[in-house]
Write a protein that holds these residues in place. Structure first.
Motif, PDB file in Angstrom:
ATOM      1  N   MET A  30       0.855  -1.189   0.000  1.00  0.00           N
ATOM      2  CA  MET A  30       0.000   0.000   0.000  1.00  0.00           C
ATOM      3  C   MET A  30       0.886   1.231   0.000  1.00  0.00           C
ATOM      4  SD  MET A  30      -3.158  -0.588   2.625  1.00  0.00           S
ATOM      5  CE  MET A  30      -4.104   0.866   2.160  1.00  0.00           C
ATOM      6  N   LEU A  31       0.322   2.330  -0.498  1.00  0.00           N
ATOM      7  CA  LEU A  31       1.035   3.607  -0.427  1.00  0.00           C
ATOM      8  C   LEU A  31       0.798   4.223   0.938  1.00  0.00           C
ATOM      9  CD1 LEU A  31      -0.120   5.064  -3.851  1.00  0.00           C
ATOM     10  CD2 LEU A  31       2.241   4.443  -3.242  1.00  0.00           C
ATOM     11  N   GLY A  35       0.520   9.211   6.546  1.00  0.00           N
ATOM     12  CA  GLY A  35       0.242   8.080   7.446  1.00  0.00           C
ATOM     13  C   GLY A  35      -0.803   8.384   8.515  1.00  0.00           C
ATOM     14  N   LEU A  38      -3.757   6.037   7.484  1.00  0.00           N
ATOM     15  CA  LEU A  38      -3.398   4.627   7.298  1.00  0.00           C
ATOM     16  C   LEU A  38      -2.841   3.981   8.568  1.00  0.00           C
ATOM     17  CD1 LEU A  38      -3.276   2.261   5.368  1.00  0.00           C
ATOM     18  CD2 LEU A  38      -0.991   2.988   4.696  1.00  0.00           C
ATOM     19  N   LEU A  55       5.737   7.872   0.360  1.00  0.00           N
ATOM     20  CA  LEU A  55       5.843   8.905  -0.681  1.00  0.00           C
ATOM     21  C   LEU A  55       6.546  10.169  -0.179  1.00  0.00           C
ATOM     22  CD1 LEU A  55       2.264   8.570  -2.241  1.00  0.00           C
ATOM     23  CD2 LEU A  55       4.431   7.685  -3.146  1.00  0.00           C
ATOM     24  N   ALA A  76       0.236  16.004  -5.039  1.00  0.00           N
ATOM     25  CA  ALA A  76      -0.546  15.209  -4.075  1.00  0.00           C
ATOM     26  C   ALA A  76       0.156  15.071  -2.728  1.00  0.00           C
ATOM     27  CB  ALA A  76      -0.817  13.824  -4.652  1.00  0.00           C
ATOM     28  N   LEU A 102      -9.482  22.948   7.959  1.00  0.00           N
ATOM     29  CA  LEU A 102     -10.444  22.426   8.947  1.00  0.00           C
ATOM     30  C   LEU A 102     -10.231  20.943   9.244  1.00  0.00           C
ATOM     31  CD1 LEU A 102     -13.787  24.156   7.825  1.00  0.00           C
ATOM     32  CD2 LEU A 102     -12.524  24.544   9.942  1.00  0.00           C
ATOM     33  N   LEU A 108      -1.655  16.986  12.708  1.00  0.00           N
ATOM     34  CA  LEU A 108      -2.076  16.119  11.597  1.00  0.00           C
ATOM     35  C   LEU A 108      -2.046  16.862  10.260  1.00  0.00           C
ATOM     36  CD1 LEU A 108      -3.135  14.369  14.060  1.00  0.00           C
ATOM     37  CD2 LEU A 108      -4.628  13.358  12.370  1.00  0.00           C
ATOM     38  N   GLY A 115      -3.226  14.442  -1.139  1.00  0.00           N
ATOM     39  CA  GLY A 115      -3.462  13.168  -1.841  1.00  0.00           C
ATOM     40  C   GLY A 115      -4.042  12.130  -0.887  1.00  0.00           C
ATOM     41  N   ASN A 117      -5.647  12.725   1.797  1.00  0.00           N
ATOM     42  CA  ASN A 117      -6.989  13.161   2.183  1.00  0.00           C
ATOM     43  C   ASN A 117      -8.029  12.735   1.150  1.00  0.00           C
ATOM     44  OD1 ASN A 117      -9.264  15.369   2.230  1.00  0.00           O
ATOM     45  ND2 ASN A 117      -8.386  15.217   4.272  1.00  0.00           N
ATOM     46  N   ASP A 164     -12.598  15.893   3.945  1.00  0.00           N
ATOM     47  CA  ASP A 164     -13.083  17.271   3.807  1.00  0.00           C
ATOM     48  C   ASP A 164     -12.848  17.821   2.408  1.00  0.00           C
ATOM     49  OD1 ASP A 164     -14.236  18.323   6.298  1.00  0.00           O
ATOM     50  OD2 ASP A 164     -12.327  17.731   7.177  1.00  0.00           O
ATOM     51  N   LYS A 203      -9.541   4.474  -8.953  1.00  0.00           N
ATOM     52  CA  LYS A 203      -8.088   4.337  -9.148  1.00  0.00           C
ATOM     53  C   LYS A 203      -7.669   2.867  -9.040  1.00  0.00           C
ATOM     54  CE  LYS A 203      -5.278   5.053  -5.526  1.00  0.00           C
ATOM     55  NZ  LYS A 203      -4.392   3.916  -5.670  1.00  0.00           N
ATOM     56  N   ILE A 208      -0.826   5.883  -8.677  1.00  0.00           N
ATOM     57  CA  ILE A 208      -0.545   6.896  -7.650  1.00  0.00           C
ATOM     58  C   ILE A 208      -1.225   8.197  -8.062  1.00  0.00           C
ATOM     59  CG2 ILE A 208       1.290   8.184  -6.472  1.00  0.00           C
ATOM     60  CD1 ILE A 208       3.184   5.876  -7.065  1.00  0.00           C
TER      61      ILE A 208
HETATM   62  C1  LIG Z   1      -7.736  11.985  14.968  1.00  0.00           C
HETATM   63  C2  LIG Z   1      -7.893  12.148  13.488  1.00  0.00           C
HETATM   64  C3  LIG Z   1      -8.726  13.137  13.017  1.00  0.00           C
HETATM   65  C4  LIG Z   1      -8.908  13.292  11.627  1.00  0.00           C
HETATM   66  N1  LIG Z   1      -9.764  14.269  11.180  1.00  0.00           N
HETATM   67  C5  LIG Z   1      -9.970  14.408   9.849  1.00  0.00           C
HETATM   68  C6  LIG Z   1     -10.873  15.396   9.365  1.00  0.00           C
HETATM   69  O1  LIG Z   1     -11.437  16.163  10.129  1.00  0.00           O
HETATM   70  N2  LIG Z   1     -11.083  15.474   8.031  1.00  0.00           N
HETATM   71  C7  LIG Z   1     -10.444  14.650   7.144  1.00  0.00           C
HETATM   72  O2  LIG Z   1     -10.686  14.791   5.932  1.00  0.00           O
HETATM   73  N3  LIG Z   1      -9.562  13.717   7.560  1.00  0.00           N
HETATM   74  C8  LIG Z   1      -9.305  13.581   8.894  1.00  0.00           C
HETATM   75  N4  LIG Z   1      -8.409  12.642   9.344  1.00  0.00           N
HETATM   76  C9  LIG Z   1      -7.774  11.717   8.378  1.00  0.00           C
HETATM   77  C10 LIG Z   1      -6.396  12.140   7.875  1.00  0.00           C
HETATM   78  O3  LIG Z   1      -5.623  12.703   8.892  1.00  0.00           O
HETATM   79  C11 LIG Z   1      -6.472  13.171   6.731  1.00  0.00           C
HETATM   80  O4  LIG Z   1      -7.489  12.824   5.822  1.00  0.00           O
HETATM   81  C12 LIG Z   1      -5.137  13.268   5.980  1.00  0.00           C
HETATM   82  O5  LIG Z   1      -5.211  14.275   5.009  1.00  0.00           O
HETATM   83  C13 LIG Z   1      -4.723  11.967   5.294  1.00  0.00           C
HETATM   84  O6  LIG Z   1      -3.544  12.225   4.570  1.00  0.00           O
HETATM   85  P1  LIG Z   1      -2.251  11.333   4.759  1.00  0.00           P
HETATM   86  O7  LIG Z   1      -1.222  11.888   3.855  1.00  0.00           O
HETATM   87  O8  LIG Z   1      -1.858  11.234   6.199  1.00  0.00           O
HETATM   88  O9  LIG Z   1      -2.812   9.947   4.237  1.00  0.00           O
HETATM   89  P2  LIG Z   1      -2.256   8.482   4.530  1.00  0.00           P
HETATM   90  O10 LIG Z   1      -2.713   8.039   5.882  1.00  0.00           O
HETATM   91  O11 LIG Z   1      -0.817   8.394   4.235  1.00  0.00           O
HETATM   92  O12 LIG Z   1      -3.049   7.672   3.398  1.00  0.00           O
HETATM   93  C14 LIG Z   1      -4.452   7.590   3.397  1.00  0.00           C
HETATM   94  C15 LIG Z   1      -4.875   6.683   2.232  1.00  0.00           C
HETATM   95  O13 LIG Z   1      -4.537   7.301   1.001  1.00  0.00           O
HETATM   96  C16 LIG Z   1      -3.642   6.479   0.241  1.00  0.00           C
HETATM   97  N5  LIG Z   1      -2.729   7.424  -0.402  1.00  0.00           N
HETATM   98  C17 LIG Z   1      -1.989   8.385   0.203  1.00  0.00           C
HETATM   99  N6  LIG Z   1      -1.377   9.142  -0.710  1.00  0.00           N
HETATM  100  C18 LIG Z   1      -1.716   8.656  -1.922  1.00  0.00           C
HETATM  101  C19 LIG Z   1      -1.403   9.016  -3.268  1.00  0.00           C
HETATM  102  N7  LIG Z   1      -0.617  10.046  -3.566  1.00  0.00           N
HETATM  103  N8  LIG Z   1      -1.939   8.267  -4.282  1.00  0.00           N
HETATM  104  C20 LIG Z   1      -2.762   7.235  -4.006  1.00  0.00           C
HETATM  105  N9  LIG Z   1      -3.094   6.842  -2.759  1.00  0.00           N
HETATM  106  C21 LIG Z   1      -2.575   7.560  -1.732  1.00  0.00           C
HETATM  107  C22 LIG Z   1      -3.012   5.536   1.237  1.00  0.00           C
HETATM  108  O14 LIG Z   1      -2.635   4.314   0.620  1.00  0.00           O
HETATM  109  C23 LIG Z   1      -4.154   5.340   2.217  1.00  0.00           C
HETATM  110  O15 LIG Z   1      -5.062   4.399   1.689  1.00  0.00           O
HETATM  111  C24 LIG Z   1      -8.197  12.463  10.718  1.00  0.00           C
HETATM  112  C25 LIG Z   1      -7.338  11.474  11.219  1.00  0.00           C
HETATM  113  C26 LIG Z   1      -7.186  11.319  12.588  1.00  0.00           C
HETATM  114  C27 LIG Z   1      -6.241  10.274  13.098  1.00  0.00           C
END
Ligand SMILES: Cc1cc2nc3c(=O)[nH]c(=O)nc-3n(C[C@H](O)[C@H](O)[C@H](O)COP(=O)(O)OP(=O)(O)OC[C@H]3O[C@@H](n4cnc5c(N)ncnc54)[C@H](O)[C@@H]3O)c2cc1C
Ligand code: SF4
Length: 330
Positions: A30-31, A35, A38, A55, A76, A102, A108, A115, A117, A164, A203, A208
């Motif tokens: 998985m990507l 994190g 994930l 990434l 992304a 928001l 976080l 991406g 998100n 969001d 997708k 990616i």
């Molecule tokens: C306590 C808490 C509160 C949160 N509140 C919110 C909120 O209010 N609103 C909200 O929208 N989210 C919320 N989140 C979720 C998360 O934090 C956000 O959505 C964040 O933007 C995810 O981005 P990331 O880079 O950490 O994703 P990751 O955790 O790294 O990945 C999420 C998913 O996307 C995939 N992925 C990541 N990047 C890519 C890419 N470039 N191409 C293809 N697949 C990809 C991964 O494989 C995984 O399946 C919350 C999480 C927690 C723990």
């Protein structure tokens, strides 16, 4: 304490290497970007990949370029903080900056990417729980089981699209760029999502998401309203992405409305354009749009807050968002 299961972390430094790593490890991989979604999901054993392709070191994914005339290209891998604090995005793509700002909490937003998100796993009260909790009540079809615990007669999963930014990029008519072993392709943001809580993205597993392309601002005013129990931290239990374009006399040329967190994908309220175009909107016009959104939204009993309360909140949130865009008194 919930612990991560063991996994191998691969750290490519280019997009090409990342694509190759995904291909090499196939269904075991998985990507991971920030994190922030994930890793908690892995701690709850909702995902058990043997290999994570990180990434964070892929610099090509971190760039933000363009302007309001040409449109913007957001890599992304840009963090939510970078997106929400970008001056051109703030000024000309207000809904994008607001929605990114928001999400959850500052730590976080410093880690989480746009991406990640847009690919966030749909949520459900019966699923976003530790493994032992899910085992105790009997697993559901999204992971390890074969029925839906929210709608036991249903043959599909109703987990909620909880990103969001997803309703915002659909409302803005953004384009997403995907890169995989067969090369790159671009798709309209609304074609990125399926109405299915399990298989929620169109997708491929080996693709990616590399860029979010925003069209020229071209007179569009945009906003995003988010409903949640606590004013910070919580995922949306309703998102309202509203866009409006006026002509010189104050009449609406075009309008778009997309709801988040009321179904397994962003929900487009198609009637909005017809209800507002050619009008200088009155209270009654906005009530008609709010009513159209209210009838379409069918939240299930699987998130915070009573589902009928969440549905009832659609009307004031839709009206409020359009009033903000029109500069009307609340
Ligand atoms: C306590 C808490 C509160 C949160 N509140 C919110 C909120 O209010 N609103 C909200 O929208 N989210 C919320 N989140 C979720 C998360 O934090 C956000 O959505 C964040 O933007 C995810 O981005 P990331 O880079 O950490 O994703 P990751 O955790 O790294 O990945 C999420 C998913 O996307 C995939 N992925 C990541 N990047 C890519 C890419 N470039 N191409 C293809 N697949 C990809 C991964 O494989 C995984 O399946 C919350 C999480 C927690 C723990
Ligand atoms: S909607 Fe049903 S199948 Fe989907 S996660 Fe919730 S209980 Fe499981």
């Amino acid at each position: 304490m919930l612990r991560l299961p063991p996994f191998t972390y691969v750290a490519p430094t280019s997009l090409q290497e990342a694509v190759e790593a995904l291909q090499t490890h196939g269904d075991n991989a998985m990507l991971v970007a920030g994190g922030t979604d994930l890793y908690p999901n892995m701690k709850r054993r909702q995902f058990e990949p043997k290999v994570l392709v990180g990434l964070r070191n892929v610099q090509e994914l971190r760039e933000i370029s363009g302007d309001q005339e040409a449109g913007m290209v957001i890599g992304a891998g840009s963090t939510l903080r970078e997106v929400s604090s970008h001056v051109i995005i703030q000024r000309h793509y207000h809904a994008v900056a607001k929605a990114a700002g928001l999400v959850s909490t500052p730590p976080l937003r410093n880690m989480g990417t746009i991406g990640g998100n847009l690919c966030v796993d749909p949520r459900c009260n019966y699923y976003n729980m530790p493994h032992q909790w899910r085992k105790a009540i009997g697993f559901c079809m999204k992971k390890d089981g074969d029925i839906c615990l929210v709608a036991p007669g249903s043959n599909r999963c109703w987990a909620i699209s909880s990103s969001d930014l997803a309703p915002v990029v659909v409302a803005l008519d953004a384009t997403l760029r995907l890169v995989g072993p067969k090369g790159g392709r671009e798709i309209p943001a609304d074609e990125f999502y399926r109405d299915d809580g399990i298989d929620y993205l169109t997708k491929g597993r080996d693709e990616i998401l590399t860029e979010v392309r925003l069209p020229p601002a071209d007179g569009w005013k945009t906003t995003y309203w988010k409903l949640r129990r606590r004013g910070s931290f919580d995922f949306p239990i309703l998102g309202v992405a509203a866009c409006l374009r006026l002509d010189g006399s104050g009449e609406v040329r075009d309008a778009r409305l997309v709801l988040g967190a009321v179904s397994s994908r962003p929900l487009e309220v198609d009637a909005t354009g017809d209800l507002l175009a050619g009008r200088t909107p009155t209270e009654e016009d906005l009530e008609a749009v709010a009513e159209a959104a209210f009838s379409l939204a069918k939240p299930m009993d699987n998130a915070d807050g009573h589902f009928f309360w969440r549905k009832r909140m659609v009307r004031p949130y839709v009206k409020g968002a359009f009033k903000e865009l029109l500069g009307m008194e609340g």
